[in-house]
Design an enzyme around this catalytic site. Structure first.
Site, PDB file in Angstrom:
ATOM      1  N   GLY A 155     -53.047 -66.819  -4.666  1.00 40.25           N
ATOM      2  CA  GLY A 155     -54.128 -66.052  -5.280  1.00 40.25           C
ATOM      3  C   GLY A 155     -53.558 -64.909  -6.105  1.00 40.25           C
ATOM      4  N   ILE A 157     -52.356 -62.003  -5.263  1.00 44.84           N
ATOM      5  CA  ILE A 157     -51.111 -61.448  -4.742  1.00 44.84           C
ATOM      6  C   ILE A 157     -49.985 -62.469  -4.844  1.00 44.84           C
ATOM      7  CG2 ILE A 157     -49.968 -60.563  -2.675  1.00 44.84           C
ATOM      8  CD1 ILE A 157     -52.739 -59.444  -1.832  1.00 44.84           C
ATOM      9  N   THR A 236     -47.583 -60.540   4.890  1.00 44.68           N
ATOM     10  CA  THR A 236     -48.267 -59.324   4.446  1.00 44.68           C
ATOM     11  C   THR A 236     -49.767 -59.562   4.304  1.00 44.68           C
ATOM     12  OG1 THR A 236     -47.778 -59.916   2.139  1.00 44.68           O
ATOM     13  CG2 THR A 236     -46.277 -58.358   3.211  1.00 44.68           C
ATOM     14  N   ARG A 238     -52.534 -61.267   7.024  1.00 40.80           N
ATOM     15  CA  ARG A 238     -53.231 -60.880   8.244  1.00 40.80           C
ATOM     16  C   ARG A 238     -52.431 -61.376   9.444  1.00 40.80           C
ATOM     17  NH1 ARG A 238     -55.210 -57.747   5.591  1.00 40.80           N
ATOM     18  NH2 ARG A 238     -57.392 -57.143   5.305  1.00 40.80           N
ATOM     19  N   GLU A 267     -53.322 -54.246  16.125  1.00 41.39           N
ATOM     20  CA  GLU A 267     -52.813 -53.118  15.344  1.00 41.39           C
ATOM     21  C   GLU A 267     -53.436 -51.824  15.835  1.00 41.39           C
ATOM     22  OE1 GLU A 267     -53.514 -54.047  11.219  1.00 41.39           O
ATOM     23  OE2 GLU A 267     -52.038 -55.663  11.217  1.00 41.39           O
ATOM     24  N   HIS A 286     -48.881 -52.079   8.475  1.00 36.80           N
ATOM     25  CA  HIS A 286     -50.021 -52.449   7.628  1.00 36.80           C
ATOM     26  C   HIS A 286     -50.209 -51.427   6.510  1.00 36.80           C
ATOM     27  CE1 HIS A 286     -53.998 -54.932   7.710  1.00 36.80           C
ATOM     28  NE2 HIS A 286     -53.610 -54.666   6.480  1.00 36.80           N
ATOM     29  N   ALA A 288     -48.849 -52.049   3.242  1.00 34.65           N
ATOM     30  CA  ALA A 288     -48.503 -52.646   1.951  1.00 34.65           C
ATOM     31  C   ALA A 288     -49.469 -52.213   0.851  1.00 34.65           C
ATOM     32  CB  ALA A 288     -48.489 -54.170   2.068  1.00 34.65           C
TER      33      ALA A 288
END
Length: 327
Positions: A155, A157, A236, A238, A267, A286, A288
């Site tokens: 996608g 990213i 990076t 989930r 998390e 988390h 990024a």
């Protein structure tokens, strides 16, 4: 009277000031604590919600927010939201439109390099006074040049990761349930393969898929067993996309050479999570997405989408599960 946009959770003032400065004329941005008593009170008067998906947007929220027209996230992920409640209220949810794609793509490349070079392990040794631990045969560092990188999920990213990796002279293969046209693959310099083939042939596997029922535990014991012993895994997207216990086993048995994670199942992770004690893993909390530059991008997309809806047009970036609400 200004149209009210409720904003939650409350951000540090310098970040919220960026949003306030970018708020379009005719709108009022109201920050509210998602866990406080004012949350539902502000919801009753708001036509738009803007913020993160970890807020408690439950049936109670939608029951109070009778004027609500759009939930506009400034993040990409939405797996913590109550989609059933949103559907019942007929309120579409839109994510950030790829505003954080550059930040996450850069972070993925960083984790690839950090994992190949064992950066976290080297840093820990240095600050503990240990210089050049082991020998260069036992402790192996790898170059990225000449490697095959497998991108799972192409996608916004994933495409940006591909573009950035070409500077390292790598071969790029990808797997996605939506395959690009041949001319698009040629332009991006990527080649489609099936997932098992990607896992078997890649030196680096980097994950960029949304969390759904199909992608939960997408990388588990069987998939890890297909990877090369010298390969590394980077996640990076989930945490639940990767079976953490299977990953831990693969790392401590040297089934794969290393892993880089920006996301985890829980998390923050519990102190007894065994992955925290593996020296071939690099973990970031988390982070990024939230670069300083990214706030302006995310707020710009959010306000643009809110203005679209306010003008009677369809919102962009509505999550797949609720797109029928705006079709």
């Amino acid at each position: 009277m200004a149209t009210k946009i409720m904003f939650s959770p409350k951000f540090p003032k310098p970040v919220f000031d960026i949003a306030v400065e970018m708020t379009p004329p005719g709108f009022e941005l109201v920050a509210v604590d998602a866990t406080g008593p004012q949350f539902l009170e502000v919801a009753r008067e708001s036509e738009y919600f803007m913020g993160f998906g970890r807020n408690p947007l439950s049936h109670d929220f939608y029951g109070a927010a009778k004027k609500l027209k759009l939930v506009q996230l400034i993040s990409a992920g939405y797996n913590t939201l109550d989609l059933e409640a949103a559907r019942k209220a007929r309120v579409p949810i839109a994510n950030n439109g790829g505003a954080n794609s550059v930040a996450v793509a850069e972070h993925a490349v960083m984790l690839i390099l950090a994992t190949l070079k064992k950066l976290a392990w080297q840093h820990k040794n240095c600050v503990e006074g240990k210089w050049r631990v082991g020998d260069f045969a036992e402790t192996r560092f790898y170059e990225l040049e000449g490697k095959t990188v497998g991108i799972v999920g192409l996608g916004n990213i994933g495409k940006k990761v591909a573009r950035r990796l070409h500077g390292f002279d790598v071969t790029i293969v990808y797997y996605d349930i939506v395959r690009l046209a041949e001319h698009e693959e040629d332009a991006l310099g990527v080649r489609f393969v099936l997932l098992d083939e990607l896992l078997k042939t890649s030196d680096v596997v980097t994950l960029h898929v949304p969390l759904t029922s199909l992608t939960k535990d997408m990388i588990s014991e069987r998939q890890l067993s297909l990877m090369k012993p010298t390969a590394v895994l980077v996640n990076t997207c989930r945490g639940p996309v990767v079976d953490e216990m299977a990953l831990h086993k693969a790392l401590i048995t040297r089934r794969i050479a290393g892993a880089g994670l920006d996301v985890m199942v829980d998390e923050p992770p519990s102190k007894d999570n065994p992955l925290l004690n593996v020296d071939t893993i690099t973990i970031t909390p988390h982070t990024a997405g939230p670069t300083w530059e990214n706030w302006s991008k995310a707020f710009r997309n959010a306000f643009d989408n809110i203005q679209r809806v306010h003008a009677g047009r369809k919102p962009m970036w509505v999550i797949p599960e609720l797109r029928d609400l705006v079709s």
